[in-house]
Each structure stands twice: as C-alpha cells, then as structure tokens.
Design an enzyme around this catalytic site. Structure first.
Site, mmCIF file in Angstrom:
data_model
loop_
_atom_site.group_PDB
_atom_site.id
_atom_site.type_symbol
_atom_site.label_atom_id
_atom_site.label_comp_id
_atom_site.label_asym_id
_atom_site.label_seq_id
_atom_site.Cartn_x
_atom_site.Cartn_y
_atom_site.Cartn_z
ATOM 1 N N ASP A 30 -8.874 -4.854 7.015
ATOM 2 C CA ASP A 30 -7.721 -4.925 7.967
ATOM 3 C C ASP A 30 -7.996 -4.435 9.305
ATOM 4 O OD1 ASP A 30 -4.395 -5.058 7.055
ATOM 5 O OD2 ASP A 30 -4.788 -4.118 8.925
ATOM 6 N N ILE A 31 -7.262 -5.178 10.262
ATOM 7 C CA ILE A 31 -7.544 -4.755 11.801
ATOM 8 C C ILE A 31 -7.053 -3.531 12.158
ATOM 9 C CG2 ILE A 31 -5.611 -6.177 12.835
ATOM 10 C CD1 ILE A 31 -7.712 -7.191 14.799
ATOM 11 N N ASN A 87 3.178 -7.190 -0.383
ATOM 12 C CA ASN A 87 4.430 -7.344 0.175
ATOM 13 C C ASN A 87 4.981 -8.762 0.346
ATOM 14 O OD1 ASN A 87 3.817 -4.490 0.816
ATOM 15 N ND2 ASN A 87 2.947 -5.069 2.797
ATOM 16 N N GLY A 93 8.179 -5.585 3.863
ATOM 17 C CA GLY A 93 7.389 -5.222 4.754
ATOM 18 C C GLY A 93 6.270 -6.425 5.158
ATOM 19 N N GLN A 94 6.691 -7.639 4.501
ATOM 20 C CA GLN A 94 5.536 -8.548 4.828
ATOM 21 C C GLN A 94 5.512 -9.023 6.415
ATOM 22 O OE1 GLN A 94 6.005 -12.114 2.315
ATOM 23 N NE2 GLN A 94 4.065 -13.069 3.099
ATOM 24 N N HIS A 100 -1.405 -12.092 0.742
ATOM 25 C CA HIS A 100 -2.638 -11.335 0.875
ATOM 26 C C HIS A 100 -2.448 -9.979 -0.059
ATOM 27 C CE1 HIS A 100 0.241 -10.649 4.036
ATOM 28 N NE2 HIS A 100 0.096 -9.351 3.790
ATOM 29 N N LEU A 101 -3.562 -9.800 -0.629
ATOM 30 C CA LEU A 101 -3.337 -8.557 -1.658
ATOM 31 C C LEU A 101 -4.096 -7.480 -0.762
ATOM 32 C CD1 LEU A 101 -3.058 -7.298 -4.327
ATOM 33 C CD2 LEU A 101 -5.203 -8.321 -5.317
ATOM 34 N N HIS A 102 -3.458 -6.487 -0.509
ATOM 35 C CA HIS A 102 -4.070 -5.228 -0.013
ATOM 36 C C HIS A 102 -4.694 -4.482 -0.678
ATOM 37 C CE1 HIS A 102 -1.142 -5.211 3.938
ATOM 38 N NE2 HIS A 102 -0.426 -5.835 3.088
HETATM 39 P P1 5GP Z 1 1.628 -7.214 5.676
HETATM 40 O O1 5GP Z 1 2.646 -6.394 6.478
HETATM 41 O O2 5GP Z 1 2.094 -8.814 5.880
HETATM 42 O O3 5GP Z 1 1.770 -7.175 4.073
HETATM 43 O O4 5GP Z 1 0.444 -7.015 6.015
HETATM 44 C C1 5GP Z 1 -0.397 -7.723 7.050
HETATM 45 C C2 5GP Z 1 -1.797 -7.017 7.453
HETATM 46 O O5 5GP Z 1 -2.639 -8.062 8.108
HETATM 47 C C3 5GP Z 1 -1.447 -5.900 8.256
HETATM 48 O O6 5GP Z 1 -2.196 -4.729 7.481
HETATM 49 C C4 5GP Z 1 -2.061 -6.132 9.555
HETATM 50 O O7 5GP Z 1 -2.632 -5.050 9.839
HETATM 51 C C5 5GP Z 1 -3.020 -7.017 9.085
HETATM 52 N N1 5GP Z 1 -3.666 -8.105 10.285
HETATM 53 C C6 5GP Z 1 -2.631 -8.759 10.796
HETATM 54 N N2 5GP Z 1 -3.535 -9.566 11.801
HETATM 55 C C7 5GP Z 1 -4.732 -9.501 11.842
HETATM 56 C C8 5GP Z 1 -5.773 -9.832 12.216
HETATM 57 O O8 5GP Z 1 -6.041 -10.717 13.067
HETATM 58 N N3 5GP Z 1 -7.110 -9.678 11.626
HETATM 59 C C9 5GP Z 1 -7.062 -8.773 10.549
HETATM 60 N N4 5GP Z 1 -8.371 -8.373 10.034
HETATM 61 N N5 5GP Z 1 -5.907 -8.304 9.956
HETATM 62 C C10 5GP Z 1 -4.781 -8.507 10.525
#
Ligand code: 5GP
Ligand code: ZN
Length: 114
Positions: A30-31, A87, A93-94, A100-102
């Site tokens: 994750d970034i 999410n 919180g998506q 995607h699976l965190h």
């Molecule tokens: P969500 O809130 O949709 O469940 O999680 C999205 C996740 O994607 C967040 O944790 C966010 O930091 C990560 N993310 C968003 N854009 C990028 C990206 O360009 N590269 C990477 N590696 N992670 C990203």
C-alpha cells in the site's frame, strides 16, 4: 479499465512494489501503509465492489484469501497475527472501486475499527 488505478497497477502501467503475481491475482504494498505490513491483494479482473461478486467468483475470492495467508507467512507475520479487510462502498470506507483485500500486520490491531 484504463481509468482504474488498480487495473493500471495490475497491468504494470503504474509502478507498485509487488510481492506476488500470477495470471489472476497481484499483491503489492500500500502506498499509505496503516501498519508495518500493509499489502493489497487484488484480482487482475476489474470488479468494482464485493457486492458485484457472484457464485462463479467463489474460487477467485478463496484464492485471494489463500494468497494473503501465503504472503503473511512470507512476511513473517503469520504467527503474530494479521487482519484481512474488504471495504465496501461509502460507509465501508472504500476509496478505490476495484476490489482489494487489505492485509495488515506487524502491530497490534485495535477493535472496533474506526
Ligand atoms: P480502500 O479505502 O478503497 O479500501 O483502500 C484503498 C487503498 O489503496 C488505500 O489503503 C490506499 O492507500 C491504497 N492506494 C490508493 N492508491 C494507490 C496507489 O496508487 N498505489 C498503491 N500502492 N496503493 C494505493
Ligand atoms: Zn480496475
């Protein structure tokens, strides 16, 4: 989808630190990590939310979880423990509408989540 950031990561058009890849799944760091280990496990196929999954996706979802488990072992957090999170949509919180699976680990998680 060309305007989907995770499709572009899966295709290699946007750089990411990948920790796993096969023909169906890719996993990358994750970034903005929320834990010492924060990895996203995604299908290469574009699926907007987990509400868009159907029975034919059973195997794919199972493989995502098993891939996360394998990565947890490789990253040394299998025994200490970790959290897997999907999410879904606004209240969930998506932010990125490609499922995607965190995989989060390397610290004590708290409950309930924010
Ligand atoms: P969500 O809130 O949709 O469940 O999680 C999205 C996740 O994607 C967040 O944790 C966010 O930091 C990560 N993310 C968003 N854009 C990028 C990206 O360009 N590269 C990477 N590696 N992670 C990203
Ligand atoms: Zn996508």
């Amino acid at each position: 989808m060309t305007d989907c950031i995770f499709c572009r990561i899966a295709a290699g058009d946007i750089p990411a630190v990948k920790v796993f890849e096969d023909d169906e799944i890719v996993a990358f760091r994750d970034i903005r990590p929320q834990a010492p280990q924060h990895i996203q496990v995604i299908p290469k196929r574009h699926v907007e939310t987990i509400q868009d999954l159907t029975l034919i996706d059973n195997a794919l979802i199972g493989k995502m979880v098993l891939t996360a488990n394998q990565i947890a072992r490789e990253q040394g957090i299998a025994n200490s423990g970790y959290r897997l999170v999907f999410n879904c949509r606004s209240d969930g919180g998506q932010e990125v509408y490609h499922i995607h699976l965190h995989l989060l680990g390397g610290r004590q998680m708290i409950w309930p989540p924010g």
